[in-house]
Design a protein around this motif. Structure first.
Motif, PDB file in Angstrom:
ATOM      1  N   ASN A 173       0.820  -1.212   0.000  1.00  0.00           N
ATOM      2  CA  ASN A 173       0.000   0.000   0.000  1.00  0.00           C
ATOM      3  C   ASN A 173       0.853   1.262   0.000  1.00  0.00           C
ATOM      4  OD1 ASN A 173      -2.408  -1.534   0.118  1.00  0.00           O
ATOM      5  ND2 ASN A 173      -2.232  -1.703   2.351  1.00  0.00           N
ATOM      6  N   GLY A 174       1.951   1.212  -0.756  1.00  0.00           N
ATOM      7  CA  GLY A 174       2.795   2.394  -0.927  1.00  0.00           C
ATOM      8  C   GLY A 174       3.728   2.682   0.228  1.00  0.00           C
ATOM      9  N   ILE A 175       3.878   1.746   1.162  1.00  0.00           N
ATOM     10  CA  ILE A 175       4.737   1.975   2.328  1.00  0.00           C
ATOM     11  C   ILE A 175       5.695   0.794   2.495  1.00  0.00           C
ATOM     12  CG2 ILE A 175       4.791   2.196   4.844  1.00  0.00           C
ATOM     13  CD1 ILE A 175       2.196   3.718   4.689  1.00  0.00           C
ATOM     14  N   TRP A 176       6.970   1.113   2.701  1.00  0.00           N
ATOM     15  CA  TRP A 176       7.984   0.109   2.967  1.00  0.00           C
ATOM     16  C   TRP A 176       8.020  -0.225   4.469  1.00  0.00           C
ATOM     17  CZ3 TRP A 176      10.665  -2.463  -0.637  1.00  0.00           C
ATOM     18  CH2 TRP A 176      10.789  -1.900  -1.911  1.00  0.00           C
ATOM     19  N   THR A 177       8.181  -1.507   4.771  1.00  0.00           N
ATOM     20  CA  THR A 177       8.479  -1.944   6.128  1.00  0.00           C
ATOM     21  C   THR A 177       9.856  -2.589   6.109  1.00  0.00           C
ATOM     22  OG1 THR A 177       6.151  -2.334   6.683  1.00  0.00           O
ATOM     23  CG2 THR A 177       7.809  -3.426   8.055  1.00  0.00           C
ATOM     24  N   LEU A 178      10.769  -2.017   6.855  1.00  0.00           N
ATOM     25  CA  LEU A 178      12.118  -2.539   6.972  1.00  0.00           C
ATOM     26  C   LEU A 178      12.297  -3.162   8.345  1.00  0.00           C
ATOM     27  CD1 LEU A 178      14.184   0.465   5.485  1.00  0.00           C
ATOM     28  CD2 LEU A 178      13.095  -1.438   4.266  1.00  0.00           C
ATOM     29  N   ALA A 179      13.012  -4.280   8.389  1.00  0.00           N
ATOM     30  CA  ALA A 179      13.293  -4.953   9.658  1.00  0.00           C
ATOM     31  C   ALA A 179      14.781  -5.218   9.764  1.00  0.00           C
ATOM     32  CB  ALA A 179      12.511  -6.258   9.755  1.00  0.00           C
ATOM     33  N   ARG A 306      30.762   0.892 -15.175  1.00  0.00           N
ATOM     34  CA  ARG A 306      31.650   1.666 -14.305  1.00  0.00           C
ATOM     35  C   ARG A 306      31.185   3.111 -14.108  1.00  0.00           C
ATOM     36  NH1 ARG A 306      36.444  -1.286 -13.244  1.00  0.00           N
ATOM     37  NH2 ARG A 306      37.519   0.594 -12.541  1.00  0.00           N
ATOM     38  N   LEU A 307      29.914   3.366 -14.313  1.00  0.00           N
ATOM     39  CA  LEU A 307      29.322   4.660 -13.995  1.00  0.00           C
ATOM     40  C   LEU A 307      28.404   4.496 -12.785  1.00  0.00           C
ATOM     41  CD1 LEU A 307      28.385   6.089 -17.518  1.00  0.00           C
ATOM     42  CD2 LEU A 307      30.407   6.582 -16.123  1.00  0.00           C
ATOM     43  N   PRO A 308      28.201   5.568 -12.020  1.00  0.00           N
ATOM     44  CA  PRO A 308      27.335   5.451 -10.847  1.00  0.00           C
ATOM     45  C   PRO A 308      25.878   5.241 -11.237  1.00  0.00           C
ATOM     46  CG  PRO A 308      27.946   7.732 -11.228  1.00  0.00           C
ATOM     47  CD  PRO A 308      28.753   6.917 -12.184  1.00  0.00           C
ATOM     48  N   VAL A 309      25.089   4.865 -10.253  1.00  0.00           N
ATOM     49  CA  VAL A 309      23.667   4.593 -10.459  1.00  0.00           C
ATOM     50  C   VAL A 309      22.866   5.511  -9.553  1.00  0.00           C
ATOM     51  CG1 VAL A 309      21.865   2.837 -10.492  1.00  0.00           C
ATOM     52  CG2 VAL A 309      24.238   2.172 -10.933  1.00  0.00           C
ATOM     53  N   TYR A 310      22.167   6.476 -10.154  1.00  0.00           N
ATOM     54  CA  TYR A 310      21.352   7.443  -9.420  1.00  0.00           C
ATOM     55  C   TYR A 310      19.965   7.481 -10.037  1.00  0.00           C
ATOM     56  CZ  TYR A 310      26.066   9.270  -8.360  1.00  0.00           C
ATOM     57  OH  TYR A 310      27.388   9.406  -8.008  1.00  0.00           O
ATOM     58  N   GLY A 311      18.955   7.175  -9.280  1.00  0.00           N
ATOM     59  CA  GLY A 311      17.597   7.289  -9.802  1.00  0.00           C
ATOM     60  C   GLY A 311      16.694   6.185  -9.275  1.00  0.00           C
ATOM     61  N   PHE A 312      15.398   6.307  -9.586  1.00  0.00           N
ATOM     62  CA  PHE A 312      14.422   5.321  -9.143  1.00  0.00           C
ATOM     63  C   PHE A 312      14.541   4.040  -9.946  1.00  0.00           C
ATOM     64  CE2 PHE A 312      12.320   9.024  -7.238  1.00  0.00           C
ATOM     65  CZ  PHE A 312      11.948   8.498  -6.004  1.00  0.00           C
ATOM     66  N   ASP A 313      14.334   2.934  -9.260  1.00  0.00           N
ATOM     67  CA  ASP A 313      14.320   1.638  -9.930  1.00  0.00           C
ATOM     68  C   ASP A 313      13.191   1.626 -10.960  1.00  0.00           C
ATOM     69  OD1 ASP A 313      15.430  -1.367  -9.419  1.00  0.00           O
ATOM     70  OD2 ASP A 313      13.325  -1.402 -10.037  1.00  0.00           O
ATOM     71  N   PRO A 314      13.437   1.098 -12.161  1.00  0.00           N
ATOM     72  CA  PRO A 314      12.397   1.140 -13.188  1.00  0.00           C
ATOM     73  C   PRO A 314      11.234   0.191 -12.922  1.00  0.00           C
ATOM     74  CG  PRO A 314      14.318  -0.066 -13.982  1.00  0.00           C
ATOM     75  CD  PRO A 314      14.692   0.531 -12.666  1.00  0.00           C
ATOM     76  N   ASP A 315      11.407  -0.761 -12.028  1.00  0.00           N
ATOM     77  CA  ASP A 315      10.372  -1.775 -11.810  1.00  0.00           C
ATOM     78  C   ASP A 315       9.777  -1.776 -10.413  1.00  0.00           C
ATOM     79  OD1 ASP A 315      10.746  -2.897 -14.446  1.00  0.00           O
ATOM     80  OD2 ASP A 315      12.625  -3.748 -13.705  1.00  0.00           O
ATOM     81  N   VAL A 316      10.549  -1.381  -9.413  1.00  0.00           N
ATOM     82  CA  VAL A 316      10.072  -1.431  -8.023  1.00  0.00           C
ATOM     83  C   VAL A 316       9.768  -0.015  -7.552  1.00  0.00           C
ATOM     84  CG1 VAL A 316      10.647  -2.067  -5.652  1.00  0.00           C
ATOM     85  CG2 VAL A 316      11.374  -3.536  -7.546  1.00  0.00           C
ATOM     86  N   GLU A 317       8.523   0.251  -7.323  1.00  0.00           N
ATOM     87  CA  GLU A 317       8.091   1.587  -6.918  1.00  0.00           C
ATOM     88  C   GLU A 317       8.672   1.950  -5.547  1.00  0.00           C
ATOM     89  OE1 GLU A 317       3.903   4.109  -6.295  1.00  0.00           O
ATOM     90  OE2 GLU A 317       3.879   1.964  -6.756  1.00  0.00           O
ATOM     91  N   GLY A 318       9.113   3.205  -5.431  1.00  0.00           N
ATOM     92  CA  GLY A 318       9.577   3.700  -4.147  1.00  0.00           C
ATOM     93  C   GLY A 318      10.982   3.289  -3.774  1.00  0.00           C
ATOM     94  N   LEU A 319      11.721   2.669  -4.703  1.00  0.00           N
ATOM     95  CA  LEU A 319      13.108   2.271  -4.441  1.00  0.00           C
ATOM     96  C   LEU A 319      14.037   3.149  -5.266  1.00  0.00           C
ATOM     97  CD1 LEU A 319      15.244   0.395  -3.169  1.00  0.00           C
ATOM     98  CD2 LEU A 319      14.922  -1.133  -5.139  1.00  0.00           C
TER      99      LEU A 319
END
Length: 368
Positions: A173-179, A306-319
């Protein structure tokens, strides 16, 4: 249901700390910075060879480096050093190619002959006859820079939690739960993956496809030499990538420029790497190595290109990805963190980031 935090950042090295500081400066967002170790910066950030070098990382990293330079100088984190890329007669084509590669990139480099090389590198052996000089290279006070970002994040209301190794990440539901491993949980609207060598591992926890970010071990040794290195000795790098060295408080920091694939871990130096570094060094100068005073290793994590990765994941929302910064994450941190914060929040670009092309660094570039 509302989340505990708007943003949770995983990893409090230079990547996570700088991103946290920039995010907190762009508005009121409740942010938590999660660090697996007892203290931030234990791994790669705390083991850097500590230099700002315009050409490091290649032409597509140069914009991030150049955009970061003014801020680092203004805030007193850089000390002039200069850099020499050195080679033998057989390396002249490589030195020529190096000059061509960075032509038009905005870096300032010049070719030097044997006489000028010998003046800048006392004791250089006769085999080394040519070099490329980069005057803008500087030392970075890495510890002070990292602490600056942590302090700025704290002033901005960011909550730092150490000994908080994430073991699960679920979104509903649009919210991450981290443990974490102790059974503690928190929730967040967006999760930023600044986990360094552990970036792909965390991505898989979050249900994302790993991007192939590979940790590579880099070894450094501190030597006592006869004669001691001059305080104004430049950073010296082999054009063929076999070594680099620089002075540090009367001693010499030397690396064989190794890139040994590794699992994410508390990296330790290999004796063979130190021996190779010393052998290569003694082929360049007539200095005598008196003692190896200490040695260490760190992990530099690279994406496949060998370039950095900055931005939202194309498949996983909110990552959001903020990873794969290799050995240039510290020297590019001001511009990279500003760009990352703007991309994450959808904020407008500013003078620091207007010359940067986010598409170069977007995680979606690996989708194909």
């Amino acid at each position: 249901m509302s989340a505990d935090f708007a943003i949770a950042i995983v990893g409090a090295g230079i990547a996570g700390a700088s991103l946290a500081a920039e995010l907190s400066s762009l508005g009121e967002h409740r942010i938590v910075l999660l660090e697996a170790e007892d203290r931030p910066g234990y791994h790669t950030t705390g083991r850097s060879a500590a230099f700002w070098e315009e050409c490091y990382g290649g032409p597509d990293v140069v914009p991030l480096t150049l955009a970061s330079g003014p801020w680092l100088r203004e805030h007193g984190f850089l000390s002039p050093r200069g850099a020499l890329y050195v080679g033998t007669d057989a390396d002249r084509p490589a030195l020529d190619a190096f000059m061509e590669r960075f032509a038009g990139s905005g870096v300032h480099i010049a070719r030097l002959g044997a006489e000028e090389l010998a003046r800048r590198l006392p004791g250089v052996r006769a085999d080394y006859t040519s070099a490329v000089w980069e005057p803008a290279c500087a030392d970075i006070d890495v510890a002070a820079l990292h602490q600056h970002y942590l302090a700025a994040a704290k002033r901005g209301g960011v909550e730092l939690r150490t000994r908080w190794r994430v073991v699960s990440a679920d979104r509903e539901n649009g919210i991450w739960t981290l443990a974490n491993a102790h059974g503690e949980t928190l929730t967040a609207g967006t999760v930023a993956n600044a986990a360094g060598a552990w970036a792909d591992g965390f991505a898989m926890l979050a249900g994302a496809r790993p991007l192939g970010i590979q940790p590579l071990r880099r070894t450094v040794a501190q030597l006592r030499t006869d004669p001691p290195p001059p305080a104004d000795l430049p950073l010296v790098l082999d054009i063929a990538g076999r070594f680099y060295f620089k002075p540090e408080s009367g001693k010499l920091w030397l690396s064989p420029h190794d890139e040994e694939p590794s699992e994410p871990c508390d990296a330790a130096p290999e004796e063979i790497a130190v021996a190779e570094a010393i052998d290569r060094f003694e082929r360049v100068t007539d200095w005598r190595v008196v003692a190896v005073e200490r040695k260490w290793a760190g992990l530099r994590s690279f994406a496949p290109d060998r370039l950095p990765v900055y931005g939202f994941d194309p498949d996983v929302e909110g990552l959001f990805w903020f990873a794969g910064q290799g050995g240039f994450g510290i020297q590019t941190s001001p511009a990279a963190a500003r760009l990352g914060a703007q991309l994450l929040l959808g904020a407008p670009r500013d003078a620091t980031t207007q010359t940067l092309d986010p598409a170069l660094y977007a995680p979606a570039r690996f989708r194909a």
